[in-house]
Design a protein around this motif. Sequence first.
Motif, mmCIF file in Angstrom:
data_model
loop_
_atom_site.group_PDB
_atom_site.id
_atom_site.type_symbol
_atom_site.label_atom_id
_atom_site.label_comp_id
_atom_site.label_asym_id
_atom_site.label_seq_id
_atom_site.Cartn_x
_atom_site.Cartn_y
_atom_site.Cartn_z
ATOM 1 N N SER A 96 0.842 -1.196 0.000
ATOM 2 C CA SER A 96 0.000 0.000 0.000
ATOM 3 C C SER A 96 0.876 1.245 0.000
ATOM 4 O O SER A 96 2.102 1.155 0.207
ATOM 5 N N GLY A 97 0.204 2.380 -0.161
ATOM 6 C CA GLY A 97 0.914 3.650 -0.126
ATOM 7 C C GLY A 97 1.463 3.953 1.260
ATOM 8 O O GLY A 97 2.620 4.360 1.416
ATOM 9 N N ALA A 98 0.620 3.761 2.283
ATOM 10 C CA ALA A 98 1.058 4.069 3.651
ATOM 11 C C ALA A 98 2.298 3.255 4.012
ATOM 12 O O ALA A 98 3.224 3.756 4.658
ATOM 13 N N LEU A 101 5.302 4.714 2.474
ATOM 14 C CA LEU A 101 5.722 5.884 3.275
ATOM 15 C C LEU A 101 6.421 5.451 4.552
ATOM 16 O O LEU A 101 7.427 6.059 4.952
ATOM 17 N N PHE A 130 -1.169 14.573 2.964
ATOM 18 C CA PHE A 130 -1.788 13.285 3.285
ATOM 19 C C PHE A 130 -0.807 12.186 2.922
ATOM 20 O O PHE A 130 -0.380 12.088 1.768
ATOM 21 N N HIS A 131 -0.444 11.382 3.914
ATOM 22 C CA HIS A 131 0.548 10.333 3.659
ATOM 23 C C HIS A 131 0.034 8.940 4.018
ATOM 24 O O HIS A 131 0.816 7.985 3.980
ATOM 25 N N GLY A 132 -1.234 8.814 4.409
ATOM 26 C CA GLY A 132 -1.766 7.492 4.730
ATOM 27 C C GLY A 132 -2.391 7.466 6.110
ATOM 28 O O GLY A 132 -2.484 8.491 6.787
ATOM 29 N N GLU A 182 4.630 15.933 -0.931
ATOM 30 C CA GLU A 182 3.977 15.493 -2.168
ATOM 31 C C GLU A 182 4.236 16.572 -3.229
ATOM 32 O O GLU A 182 3.909 17.731 -2.983
ATOM 33 N N ASP A 215 6.502 11.944 -1.617
ATOM 34 C CA ASP A 215 5.339 11.062 -1.644
ATOM 35 C C ASP A 215 4.719 11.182 -3.030
ATOM 36 O O ASP A 215 4.024 12.151 -3.325
ATOM 37 N N VAL A 217 2.790 8.729 -4.237
ATOM 38 C CA VAL A 217 1.792 7.655 -4.235
ATOM 39 C C VAL A 217 0.680 7.981 -5.242
ATOM 40 O O VAL A 217 0.213 7.104 -5.977
ATOM 41 N N GLN A 218 0.299 9.249 -5.310
ATOM 42 C CA GLN A 218 -0.783 9.632 -6.217
ATOM 43 C C GLN A 218 -0.237 10.225 -7.525
ATOM 44 O O GLN A 218 -0.801 10.023 -8.594
ATOM 45 N N LYS A 244 -0.625 3.086 -5.567
ATOM 46 C CA LYS A 244 -1.747 3.346 -6.475
ATOM 47 C C LYS A 244 -1.506 2.869 -7.906
ATOM 48 O O LYS A 244 -1.680 1.695 -8.203
#
Length: 397
Positions: A96-98, A101, A130-132, A182, A215, A217-218, A244
């Motif tokens: 997962s993203g979290a 991180l 937002f990091h998870g 991010e 980050d 992730v997105q 993601k």
Amino acid sequence: MSESALYNTYARIPLSFERGEGSWLIQEDGTRYLDFAAGIAVNSLGHAHPHMVAALVGQAGRLWHISNLYEIPGQDRLGRRLCDASFADKAFFTNSGAEALECAIKTARRYHHAKGDENRFRILTFEGAFHGRTLATIAAGGQKKYIEGFGPKVEGFDQVPFGDLKATEAAITPETAAILVEPIQGEGGIRVLPNETLRGLRELCDKHGILLLLDEVQSGIGRTGRLFAHEWAGITPDVVAVAKGIGGGFPMGVCLATEDAASGMVPGVHGTTFGGNPLAMAVGNAVLDIVLEDGFLDKVSQKGLLLKQKLAALADTYPQVVEEVRGNGLMLGFKCKLPNLQVLGAMRDEKLLAVPAGENVLRLLPPLTISDEEIDDAVARMETAFQTLSENSSQGD
Ligand SMILES: Cc1ncc(COP(=O)(O)O)c(C=O)c1O
């Protein structure tokens, strides 16, 4: 007691889908929705992409899981391909993203530990981040609504105003290990960090001997028209968290790092049961086959420009609905004049899906494979929705 057996943590929209095809989600009765949410920037190649399906089904018939006790050739291959296509030398696969991180944060702390500087463990982050949802990543994100009620906040995260270089430098202390940011805040409301600010953060990290953690992730895996959004700023990060889009819908993430940044991550200090399992690696490699094809990322850029231009035109026509258009590539959004959930509902009535975000923004995160015709179709649906909202709000005057 509610009838559902599920935790009550999600304010779910009462919609369900039976299948997906490319940029479309289809209900049991055949009703089709144009998907500009893409599972919150996850379905990078749309739904049921034949190449991903073949990779997953092929692997499912051979081997699902063996754990990281053994060699996993698909992991070596995907790690090598990600490193060859990016700043990185090393990869750690997660689910997962979290978790990507968490690995990035641990990598930064262990880096200083390995260099003999035990005191450097604090991470600087930015307001609106937002990091998870793990205990460390909610502390990193710093948002009260996610931290409250979960006991003492994990120690070691300090927050500064978004993109404020002066405040960032002022907050660096002998305990600071890294800056985490991010390149484009997603959940925070499609807030783009200017390229010169990202370059400024790189300089600050070099000046103070700390690591730059991104980050992505997105924003990663092609979402902005480059494999990673930071490439637009021409900088080299030390560590990047990814998730993601790399799995296209299969749960997976990866933490990428330079050899030096990863130097503290030695045998035994970190691990995962599922991360990097053969199923995930088969899908991740299939996603990269397409994203790294010649011209694919240029097309994402072109489509992003097209959509952004059309959104700007809509914003001119409907200033009572749209305040501002934001974002890069196919990571776009608009700040609403009306409550964003009301605008989202009106778009959903037109069978168009999007995602809410902070600052009263709606995110538009279509699959990277979206066609020009589907972009036109989405804009036409938005126009109808905005027209309806405008009529309703003028009737209310
Ligand atoms: C920028 C960013 N970081 C981290 C995460 C956490 O990822 P996950 O939900 O896979 O743990 C998300 C998820 O929305 C995200 O957008």
